[in-house]
Design a protein around this motif. Structure first.
Motif, PDB file in Angstrom:
ATOM      1  N   CYS A   4      -5.596 -53.916  -6.342  1.00 36.35           N
ATOM      2  CA  CYS A   4      -4.154 -54.149  -6.425  1.00 36.35           C
ATOM      3  C   CYS A   4      -3.881 -55.648  -6.399  1.00 36.35           C
ATOM      4  N   GLU A   5      -2.623 -56.018  -6.533  1.00 41.09           N
ATOM      5  CA  GLU A   5      -2.269 -57.431  -6.658  1.00 41.09           C
ATOM      6  C   GLU A   5      -2.710 -58.279  -5.482  1.00 41.09           C
ATOM      7  N   ASP A   6      -2.657 -57.722  -4.278  1.00 37.57           N
ATOM      8  CA  ASP A   6      -2.995 -58.512  -3.095  1.00 37.57           C
ATOM      9  C   ASP A   6      -4.414 -58.269  -2.595  1.00 37.57           C
ATOM     10  N   SER A   7      -5.265 -57.636  -3.417  1.00 35.16           N
ATOM     11  CA  SER A   7      -6.657 -57.432  -3.024  1.00 35.16           C
ATOM     12  C   SER A   7      -7.356 -58.774  -2.866  1.00 35.16           C
ATOM     13  N   ASP A   8      -8.184 -58.885  -1.849  1.00 31.47           N
ATOM     14  CA  ASP A   8      -8.941 -60.110  -1.618  1.00 31.47           C
ATOM     15  C   ASP A   8     -10.281 -60.110  -2.334  1.00 31.47           C
ATOM     16  N   ASN A   9     -10.825 -58.935  -2.596  1.00 33.34           N
ATOM     17  CA  ASN A   9     -12.156 -58.823  -3.192  1.00 33.34           C
ATOM     18  C   ASN A   9     -12.124 -57.920  -4.413  1.00 33.34           C
ATOM     19  N   ARG A  10     -13.104 -58.115  -5.281  1.00 33.47           N
ATOM     20  CA  ARG A  10     -13.173 -57.339  -6.521  1.00 33.47           C
ATOM     21  C   ARG A  10     -14.620 -56.986  -6.819  1.00 33.47           C
ATOM     22  N   ALA A  24     -11.469 -52.538  -5.517  1.00 29.27           N
ATOM     23  CA  ALA A  24     -11.212 -53.515  -4.464  1.00 29.27           C
ATOM     24  C   ALA A  24     -12.401 -53.654  -3.526  1.00 29.27           C
ATOM     25  N   ASP A  25     -13.311 -52.679  -3.541  1.00 29.04           N
ATOM     26  CA  ASP A  25     -14.479 -52.724  -2.662  1.00 29.04           C
ATOM     27  C   ASP A  25     -15.520 -51.729  -3.150  1.00 29.04           C
ATOM     28  N   TRP A  26     -16.617 -51.648  -2.420  1.00 30.69           N
ATOM     29  CA  TRP A  26     -17.725 -50.774  -2.813  1.00 30.69           C
ATOM     30  C   TRP A  26     -17.413 -49.304  -2.571  1.00 30.69           C
ATOM     31  N   ALA A  27     -16.376 -49.012  -1.792  1.00 31.11           N
ATOM     32  CA  ALA A  27     -15.950 -47.625  -1.592  1.00 31.11           C
ATOM     33  C   ALA A  27     -15.089 -47.134  -2.747  1.00 31.11           C
ATOM     34  N   GLU A  28     -14.896 -47.974  -3.758  1.00 34.63           N
ATOM     35  CA  GLU A  28     -14.159 -47.660  -4.984  1.00 34.63           C
ATOM     36  C   GLU A  28     -12.668 -47.472  -4.747  1.00 34.63           C
ATOM     37  N   ARG A  29     -12.144 -48.176  -3.752  1.00 31.88           N
ATOM     38  CA  ARG A  29     -10.694 -48.177  -3.585  1.00 31.88           C
ATOM     39  C   ARG A  29     -10.074 -48.990  -4.715  1.00 31.88           C
TER      40      ARG A  29
END
Length: 261
Positions: free
Chosen positions: A242-248, A234-239
């Protein structure tokens, strides 16, 4: 909230070249992004401390310069001379070189351990054919097992085409910004218009067009180019995504035996 860069200025829905003034503004505006250290560490983890890096749509070197300061060689490719001039000036004492070229048609004649395109730049290409061409070009420029990292927003369009906004996106003592979004759902196009008020009587307009892809569509396009998805976040922190993520942030690896088309 999605972070939409205003990299193209348009007066009639056609992008114009970046001038020197906007290149310097861009360098100042995005120099202190909160996640910059995370971006650098993420890329170094995939490309190696002794790797060679290909920065596509590199702009002013927002990522290339911090990477090169870690002693890896970075080649930045962009079609905006003003942006590359800023990058070259900032990287004079670093292992950085610039290439003025269309990122959808790159032909540098060298291979790299890692290529990357960030900040939704893949979606700024003209159409799906240009996106496919870029992915095929990346595959030709990677060493065996090399990786390609892509950062994009995850589209969450409305049920039908719509014009949304304006909404305030920035407020400070010297600048006020508003954003309006226009979704063309059948064509998978998003227009983002930013109005920037910096002083009484000084109003600027910046517009950018995104030919967006859903994650599964991007993965299929990459696979057709010989790039296999290795991981996604979901982000550069490697989280986790998920379905509602805004970024990939997705990592592709050059598949064994991929043809050099």
């Amino acid at each position: 909230m999605l972070a939409f860069p205003s990299d193209h200025s348009t007066g009639d829905d056609r992008p114009s070249d970046f001038d020197d003034d906007w290149a310097e503004q861009y360098a100042r505006r995005y120099a202190d992004r909160d996640d910059l250290d995370e971006v650098v560490e993420f890329l170094l983890k995939r490309g190696g401390d002794e790797g060679t890096y290909l920065d596509l749509c590199s702009g002013v070197g927002r990522i290339a310069i911090p990477l090169a300061s870690r002693a890896v060689h970075v080649t930045g490719v962009d079609n905006a001379p003003a942006m590359l001039r800023v990058m070259a000036e900032r990287g004079q004492s670093l292992p950085v070189d610039t290439v003025l070229d269309d990122c959808a048609k790159i032909d540098i004649g060298r291979t790299f351990s890692l290529a990357y395109v960030t900040f939704n730049s893949l979606f700024q290409l003209d159409d799906n054919a240009a996106q496919e061409s870029m992915l095929a070009g990346v595959a030709r420029h990677l060493v065996p097992g090399g990786r390609f990292v892509v950062e994009t927003f995850v589209p969450h369009p409305p049920a039908s085409s719509a014009l949304l906004g304006p909404e305030a996106s920035h407020l400070s003592g010297d600048r006020l910004e508003f954003i309006t979004r226009k979704w063309d759902v059948p064509e998978q196009v998003l227009w983002v218009q930013r109005m920037i008020v910096e002083a009484p009587g000084k109003v600027g307009l910046r517009s950018i067009r995104f030919q967006y892809l859903f994650p599964a569509q991007l993965d299929a396009m990459a696979e057709a180019a010989g790039l296999v998805r290795e991981s996604e976040y979901a982000d550069w922190a490697e989280r986790p995504l998920c379905e509602d993520s805004d970024n990939r942030v997705v990592v592709y690896r050059l598949a064994d035996g991929s043809p050099r088309r």
